[in-house]
Design a protein around this motif. Structure first.
Motif, PDB file in Angstrom:
ATOM      1  N   LEU A  75       5.686  -7.818  11.501  1.00  0.00           N
ATOM      2  CA  LEU A  75       5.280  -6.591  12.211  1.00  0.00           C
ATOM      3  C   LEU A  75       6.289  -5.459  12.002  1.00  0.00           C
ATOM      4  CD1 LEU A  75       3.731  -7.994  15.512  1.00  0.00           C
ATOM      5  CD2 LEU A  75       2.545  -7.087  13.504  1.00  0.00           C
ATOM      6  N   ASP A  76       7.596  -5.817  11.855  1.00  0.00           N
ATOM      7  CA  ASP A  76       8.599  -4.773  11.573  1.00  0.00           C
ATOM      8  C   ASP A  76       8.194  -3.987  10.330  1.00  0.00           C
ATOM      9  OD1 ASP A  76      10.186  -5.537  13.693  1.00  0.00           O
ATOM     10  OD2 ASP A  76      11.600  -6.712  12.488  1.00  0.00           O
ATOM     11  N   GLU A  77       7.682  -4.704   9.319  1.00  0.00           N
ATOM     12  CA  GLU A  77       7.255  -4.033   8.073  1.00  0.00           C
ATOM     13  C   GLU A  77       5.941  -3.289   8.287  1.00  0.00           C
ATOM     14  OE1 GLU A  77       9.200  -3.884   5.399  1.00  0.00           O
ATOM     15  OE2 GLU A  77      10.607  -5.010   6.649  1.00  0.00           O
ATOM     16  N   ALA A  78       5.014  -3.925   9.031  1.00  0.00           N
ATOM     17  CA  ALA A  78       3.680  -3.351   9.222  1.00  0.00           C
ATOM     18  C   ALA A  78       3.751  -2.023   9.988  1.00  0.00           C
ATOM     19  CB  ALA A  78       2.799  -4.338   9.965  1.00  0.00           C
ATOM     20  N   VAL A  79       4.617  -1.987  11.003  1.00  0.00           N
ATOM     21  CA  VAL A  79       4.728  -0.781  11.851  1.00  0.00           C
ATOM     22  C   VAL A  79       5.061   0.444  11.012  1.00  0.00           C
ATOM     23  CG1 VAL A  79       6.263   0.270  13.561  1.00  0.00           C
ATOM     24  CG2 VAL A  79       5.341  -1.985  13.967  1.00  0.00           C
ATOM     25  N   LYS A  80       5.875   0.231   9.966  1.00  0.00           N
ATOM     26  CA  LYS A  80       6.302   1.369   9.128  1.00  0.00           C
ATOM     27  C   LYS A  80       5.110   2.009   8.422  1.00  0.00           C
ATOM     28  CE  LYS A  80      10.616  -0.989   7.996  1.00  0.00           C
ATOM     29  NZ  LYS A  80      11.220  -1.808   6.948  1.00  0.00           N
ATOM     30  N   VAL A 117      -4.401  -0.022   8.618  1.00  0.00           N
ATOM     31  CA  VAL A 117      -3.453  -0.877   7.885  1.00  0.00           C
ATOM     32  C   VAL A 117      -4.048  -2.280   7.808  1.00  0.00           C
ATOM     33  CG1 VAL A 117      -1.155  -1.934   7.985  1.00  0.00           C
ATOM     34  CG2 VAL A 117      -1.462   0.473   8.608  1.00  0.00           C
ATOM     35  N   ILE A 118      -4.102  -2.839   6.603  1.00  0.00           N
ATOM     36  CA  ILE A 118      -4.638  -4.207   6.463  1.00  0.00           C
ATOM     37  C   ILE A 118      -3.575  -5.097   5.821  1.00  0.00           C
ATOM     38  CG2 ILE A 118      -6.489  -5.661   5.608  1.00  0.00           C
ATOM     39  CD1 ILE A 118      -8.309  -3.381   5.398  1.00  0.00           C
ATOM     40  N   ILE A 119      -3.336  -6.210   6.494  1.00  0.00           N
ATOM     41  CA  ILE A 119      -2.348  -7.171   5.999  1.00  0.00           C
ATOM     42  C   ILE A 119      -3.041  -8.505   5.779  1.00  0.00           C
ATOM     43  CG2 ILE A 119      -0.200  -8.378   6.572  1.00  0.00           C
ATOM     44  CD1 ILE A 119       0.360  -5.920   8.371  1.00  0.00           C
ATOM     45  N   LEU A 176      -0.270  -4.779   2.660  1.00  0.00           N
ATOM     46  CA  LEU A 176       0.775  -5.792   2.500  1.00  0.00           C
ATOM     47  C   LEU A 176       0.105  -7.141   2.351  1.00  0.00           C
ATOM     48  CD1 LEU A 176       3.292  -5.086   5.442  1.00  0.00           C
ATOM     49  CD2 LEU A 176       3.648  -4.534   3.027  1.00  0.00           C
ATOM     50  N   ILE A 177       0.752  -8.038   1.617  1.00  0.00           N
ATOM     51  CA  ILE A 177       0.280  -9.429   1.622  1.00  0.00           C
ATOM     52  C   ILE A 177       1.495 -10.335   1.819  1.00  0.00           C
ATOM     53  CG2 ILE A 177       0.362  -9.839  -0.906  1.00  0.00           C
ATOM     54  CD1 ILE A 177      -2.525 -11.202  -0.359  1.00  0.00           C
ATOM     55  N   ASP A 231      -6.614  -0.182  14.557  1.00  0.00           N
ATOM     56  CA  ASP A 231      -5.608   0.518  13.760  1.00  0.00           C
ATOM     57  C   ASP A 231      -5.048  -0.391  12.678  1.00  0.00           C
ATOM     58  OD1 ASP A 231      -5.223   3.092  15.344  1.00  0.00           O
ATOM     59  OD2 ASP A 231      -4.981   1.570  16.902  1.00  0.00           O
ATOM     60  N   MET A 232      -5.090  -1.707  12.965  1.00  0.00           N
ATOM     61  CA  MET A 232      -4.477  -2.642  12.021  1.00  0.00           C
ATOM     62  C   MET A 232      -5.209  -3.989  12.088  1.00  0.00           C
ATOM     63  SD  MET A 232      -0.597  -4.226  12.042  1.00  0.00           S
ATOM     64  CE  MET A 232       0.280  -2.695  12.068  1.00  0.00           C
ATOM     65  N   LEU A 233      -5.369  -4.608  10.921  1.00  0.00           N
ATOM     66  CA  LEU A 233      -5.931  -5.968  10.861  1.00  0.00           C
ATOM     67  C   LEU A 233      -4.916  -6.870  10.170  1.00  0.00           C
ATOM     68  CD1 LEU A 233      -8.176  -8.186  10.773  1.00  0.00           C
ATOM     69  CD2 LEU A 233      -8.931  -7.174   8.613  1.00  0.00           C
ATOM     70  N   VAL A 234      -4.620  -7.999  10.800  1.00  0.00           N
ATOM     71  CA  VAL A 234      -3.762  -9.005  10.151  1.00  0.00           C
ATOM     72  C   VAL A 234      -4.598 -10.268   9.983  1.00  0.00           C
ATOM     73  CG1 VAL A 234      -1.581 -10.257  10.199  1.00  0.00           C
ATOM     74  CG2 VAL A 234      -1.753  -8.046  11.365  1.00  0.00           C
TER      75      VAL A 234
END
Ligand code: PMT
Length: 398
Positions: free
Chosen positions: A382-387, A311-313, A337-338, A261-264
């Motif tokens: 993560l607070d920002e990523a979750v949104k 979501v990719i950060i 996001l970066i 679901d997400m890559l950081v």
């Protein structure tokens, strides 16, 4: 919840801890030892918690059964900081003050956060006591490593307050904002071999990526950590995928990306690799040696093209034009996001326990997350990523 405070220097952080816990919806009752009062006063803790504080002084208790009453109906209890003395007494069932008697009578899950000098923490007696407590089902939260108030360096610092708060939320079933989500985190450097014994790499320790992986797990995610050689251990309860080169990291990610679901992407991937790798150790013969380098694949750019609803950060490691260069990478790699960090600074970034980042999204102004421990920063990111995650089916229905 109950917060038990014992007499270590980190006790001065507990009013802030109480404030953060209350912000997350906890009703916090505080009990403290006599020695804790040397570092923080019951008045401060009463002011922030809004409740009378249980102290070691029995005469001031309103009810002689306070140590039994306080435990009723608790979701969770945390002892932070927990001194070596407290751990020893708890491990042996000693109940010679109000906090210990209270804790022995608890029925809710108990967490202890040891914080002390690194040599004290490493002492076999303390480690034995920790083993005993763990075997009894008490969760011992490992301390952070870093510089101590006494000047020593090592493992013994109270973890970031955000980490403690996230653990309490999870224990109380309050914070599972990543529950059911599959998150891949990359960490550490890549190593690009030159010959049988030499390689090109960089100063990444893996601390930033590991902190994010740990924070995501604390928030309920199913975490896969894909990493180059690390200076820190891989945390428990996540899928561990060690790799060496950028090519291996690309392969590991390509295999797993579709299911996440997400890559950081916090790894410091080498942009170049030697064009030819010698199987044997290259011998010196007095002559100059040139190593031709060829570009490595840009992993994020490739995955960005297959992004779909994920979501990719990314991170941007910059030494100049921090925001402009980071913005360019955000767009070029198709990121959500970066996190731009200034890697020319020695007090943050590479191989430091701390970092400072500007979080840049595709719209809006960059948000500066000032210098803080990587474990705390990980939760803020993560607070920002979750949104950005699509609402889960249950949440959408409910
Ligand atoms: O590991 P620590 O000691 O804790 O240090 C943390 C850190 C400084 C390494 C971390 O905070 C960080 O900045 N990581 C990214 C380092 C980096 O490679 O930055 P970059 O600006 O060169 O790359 C931009 C992004 O593209 C990064 O997310 C990177 O992972 C990715 N990339 C880079 C090169 C490449 N060939 N493929 C990539 O996917």
């Amino acid at each position: 919840m109950l917060l038990g405070v014992t007499g270590g220097i980190a006790a001065y952080k507990t009013p802030d801890l109480v404030r953060l816990l209350i912000k997350k919806g906890f009703d916090v009752r505080v009990a403290m030892t006599k020695n804790a009062e040397q570092f923080v006063t019951p008045v401060s803790l009463r002011s922030v918690s809004g409740h009378r504080v249980l102290t070691a002084d029995w005469d001031t208790q309103e009810d002689p059964f306070d140590h039994l009453n306080v435990g009723a109906g608790l979701s969770v209890a945390l002892i932070a900081p927990a001194t070596a003395n407290f751990l020893g007494k708890l491990a042996h069932g000693v109940a010679d003050d109000l906090l210990l008697t209270t804790v022995l009578a608890l029925e809710c899950p108990l967490y202890v956060a040891p914080a002390m000098n690194p040599r004290m923490y490493a002492n076999p007696a303390v480690q034995e006591n920790i083993k005993t407590l763990t075997a009894r089902g008490i969760t011992v939260i490992p301390p952070s490593a870093g510089a101590m108030a006494c000047g020593d360096e090592g493992e013994g610092r109270l973890p970031a307050l955000e980490t403690l708060v996230a653990l309490m939320e999870k224990a109380a079933g309050l914070n599972a904002d990543l529950s059911g989500k599959k998150i891949i985190v990359t960490a550490g450097p890549t190593e690009e071999p030159i010959d049988a014994v030499r390689f090109i790499s960089n100063r990444s320790s893996g601390r930033m990526g590991v902190a994010i992986a740990e924070a995501a797990r604390e928030r309920g995610a199913e975490v896969t950590l894909i990493h180059g050689p690390l200076a820190v251990p891989v945390p428990d309860n996540m899928t561990d995928v060690p790799v060496r080169t950028a090519k291996e990291m690309l392969d590991a990610l390509t295999e797993r990306f579709a299911a996440c679901d997400m890559l950081v992407m916090a790894a410091a991937v080498s942009d170049f690799r030697p064009a030819r790798v010698s199987d044997a150790k290259v011998k010196k013969n007095g002559a100059e040696l040139s190593i031709a380098l060829e570009p490595n694949p840009d992993i994020l750019e490739r995955l960005g093209r297959m992004k779909g609803g994920r979501v990719i950060i990314g991170f941007a490691a910059e030494t100049e034009n921090l925001l402009a260069n980071a913005r360019e990478k955000l767009m070029k790699k198709n990121l959500d996001l970066i996190c731009a960090n200034d890697v020319s600074r020695s007090d943050i970034g590479f191989d430091s326990a701390y970092n400072e980042v500007h979080i840049i999204g595709r719209a809006g102004e960059p948000v500066l997350l000032g210098r803080m421990e990587k474990r705390a920063l990980a939760h803020r990111i993560l607070d920002e990523a979750v949104k950005l995650l699509p609402p889960s089916r249950a949440a959408a229905q409910g």
